[in-house]
Write a protein that holds these residues in place. Sequence first.
Motif, mmCIF file in Angstrom:
data_model
loop_
_atom_site.group_PDB
_atom_site.id
_atom_site.type_symbol
_atom_site.label_atom_id
_atom_site.label_comp_id
_atom_site.label_asym_id
_atom_site.label_seq_id
_atom_site.Cartn_x
_atom_site.Cartn_y
_atom_site.Cartn_z
ATOM 1 N N UNK A 1 0.806 -1.223 0.000
ATOM 2 C CA UNK A 1 0.000 0.000 0.000
ATOM 3 C C UNK A 1 0.838 1.272 0.000
ATOM 4 N N UNK A 2 2.125 1.167 0.344
ATOM 5 C CA UNK A 2 2.982 2.357 0.387
ATOM 6 C C UNK A 2 3.890 2.466 -0.835
ATOM 7 N N UNK A 3 4.328 1.335 -1.363
ATOM 8 C CA UNK A 3 5.299 1.360 -2.460
ATOM 9 C C UNK A 3 4.745 0.695 -3.718
ATOM 10 N N UNK A 4 4.990 1.317 -4.842
ATOM 11 C CA UNK A 4 4.679 0.740 -6.149
ATOM 12 C C UNK A 4 6.017 0.477 -6.830
ATOM 13 N N UNK A 5 6.502 -0.762 -6.686
ATOM 14 C CA UNK A 5 7.860 -1.038 -7.120
ATOM 15 C C UNK A 5 8.805 -0.299 -6.185
ATOM 16 N N UNK A 6 9.646 0.548 -6.743
ATOM 17 C CA UNK A 6 10.543 1.330 -5.900
ATOM 18 C C UNK A 6 10.003 2.707 -5.592
ATOM 19 N N UNK A 7 8.879 3.083 -6.212
ATOM 20 C CA UNK A 7 8.329 4.432 -6.034
ATOM 21 C C UNK A 7 7.331 4.466 -4.879
ATOM 22 N N UNK A 8 7.283 5.590 -4.200
ATOM 23 C CA UNK A 8 6.345 5.775 -3.093
ATOM 24 C C UNK A 8 5.006 6.239 -3.652
ATOM 25 N N UNK A 9 3.930 5.589 -3.250
ATOM 26 C CA UNK A 9 2.602 6.025 -3.668
ATOM 27 C C UNK A 9 2.301 7.395 -3.061
ATOM 28 N N UNK A 10 1.567 8.207 -3.803
ATOM 29 C CA UNK A 10 1.349 9.601 -3.426
ATOM 30 C C UNK A 10 0.824 9.805 -2.018
ATOM 31 N N UNK A 11 -0.104 8.946 -1.587
ATOM 32 C CA UNK A 11 -0.687 9.097 -0.257
ATOM 33 C C UNK A 11 0.374 9.059 0.849
ATOM 34 N N UNK A 12 1.422 8.296 0.601
ATOM 35 C CA UNK A 12 2.421 8.045 1.639
ATOM 36 C C UNK A 12 3.671 8.909 1.497
ATOM 37 N N UNK A 13 3.657 9.874 0.597
ATOM 38 C CA UNK A 13 4.866 10.652 0.330
ATOM 39 C C UNK A 13 5.411 11.322 1.591
#
Length: 471
Positions: A8-20
Amino acid sequence: MTVSYFNEMYDGGAVRGLYAALEGWTRSMPAGLRQMKQAEAEELFRRIGITFAVYGEGGDPDRLIPFDMLPRIFSQAEWRRLERGIKQRARALNAFLVDAYGRGEIVRAGRIPANLVYGNEAYEKAVTGFVPPKGVYSHIVGIDLVRTGADEFFVLEDNCRTPSGVSYMLENREIMMRMFPALFRENRIEPVEAYPDLLRRTLASVAPEKCGGEPTIVILTPGHFNSAYYEHSFLADLMGVELVEGPDLFVEGGLVWMRTTEGPKRVDVIYRRIDDAFLDPLCFRPDSMLGVPGLMDVYRSGGVSICSAPGAGVADDKAVYTFVPEMIRFYLGEEPILQNVPTWQCAKPDDLGHVLDNLGDLVVKEVHGSGGYGMLVGPKSTKAQIAAFARLIRENPGNYIAQPTLALSTCPSFVAEGVAPRHVDLRPYCLVGETIELVPGGLTRVALTEGSLVVNSSQGGGVKDTWVLAE
């Protein structure tokens, strides 16, 4: 076989916007500070008295609930969809309960087997033909939800009797705000602290016809040895109502009275936190020392409201659960917003054969089980455990259902080695009275053991704060 889990926090190596913002917060927190804050949280829990009884353990069974400081986040759009689906489900479940104790139209229409309802051990014949105030049987509905993808949510089970854990939802927030005030200044987070006021308003809205004026509400507890006693006293304090045990109440003149230092005081609404079987020794178990003799006569005559109503437990049955989507279609004329987990009923010969052939890949549960007890998680079990459970299923097939092992989403959690993904679920609390309401959030339970899919506190799971971001 490697299973891919939605993080829920990471999409691959990228941080999902909600969790920035949260990602930066976790990275900037030194290990020493994290350990200090974790110790501070545990001390707060200990001082407040938030414990949970883990049955079957030797010695004092009460222990602290493990608290994970890394919150879980939902967007407004995600929450709005969940809220619509939860309210829809609560309406359908209450319509089913009124029907089950009334005309039984869904059974007569052939949409649910009669034996599953009327032969159910949770079906209470003592309330057949009775419609509780406002037609509400389940006043606090706890819907357990799991997530498997960005837009994929499933209902794992329904809790219509006395769902516990709301005190942890409220205390998680209180402790987070106390320890990390800057986080709440920097993020617009929907509040949950209105829950006690909403609960009191819900209970007052279903006062019986014989109530004149402002209803007197009490919480009926089995006593301090109960695993959820802290929650009972916590809610009574926040709502400003009396916490009572069975001997504190008595029946006289067709009404229920509470013993006080100033003399008897009439009681209009009882938020009961004891099982049906112990409510009234004249109606249910004659050996019960927890209930109130004559209570059910007063209830059926409209002299007192009991929340949730006796008999609501039939909607908790995990075999009945499989028919909730059909209830939504039958009673509401709508399609379910939230989907069930595919489920096999071992009472059906074809389903039983499939389950026994695939036990190593399935999760099997007792239809009346709760708290993570009486279940088998096939992929995490030994051959001996699977064989033993197969014997139990063969002995009493109707006592079990089975579901696929879902790829539950993970949320980053603070663990001994730092930050690591752990599986989570969510229990929002839906209040049903004259209106249906729920606060924006719920209890997120987390399986703190690496790889575990069992989040129940009774099985070693922990809790974390749940944020719904404001727009």
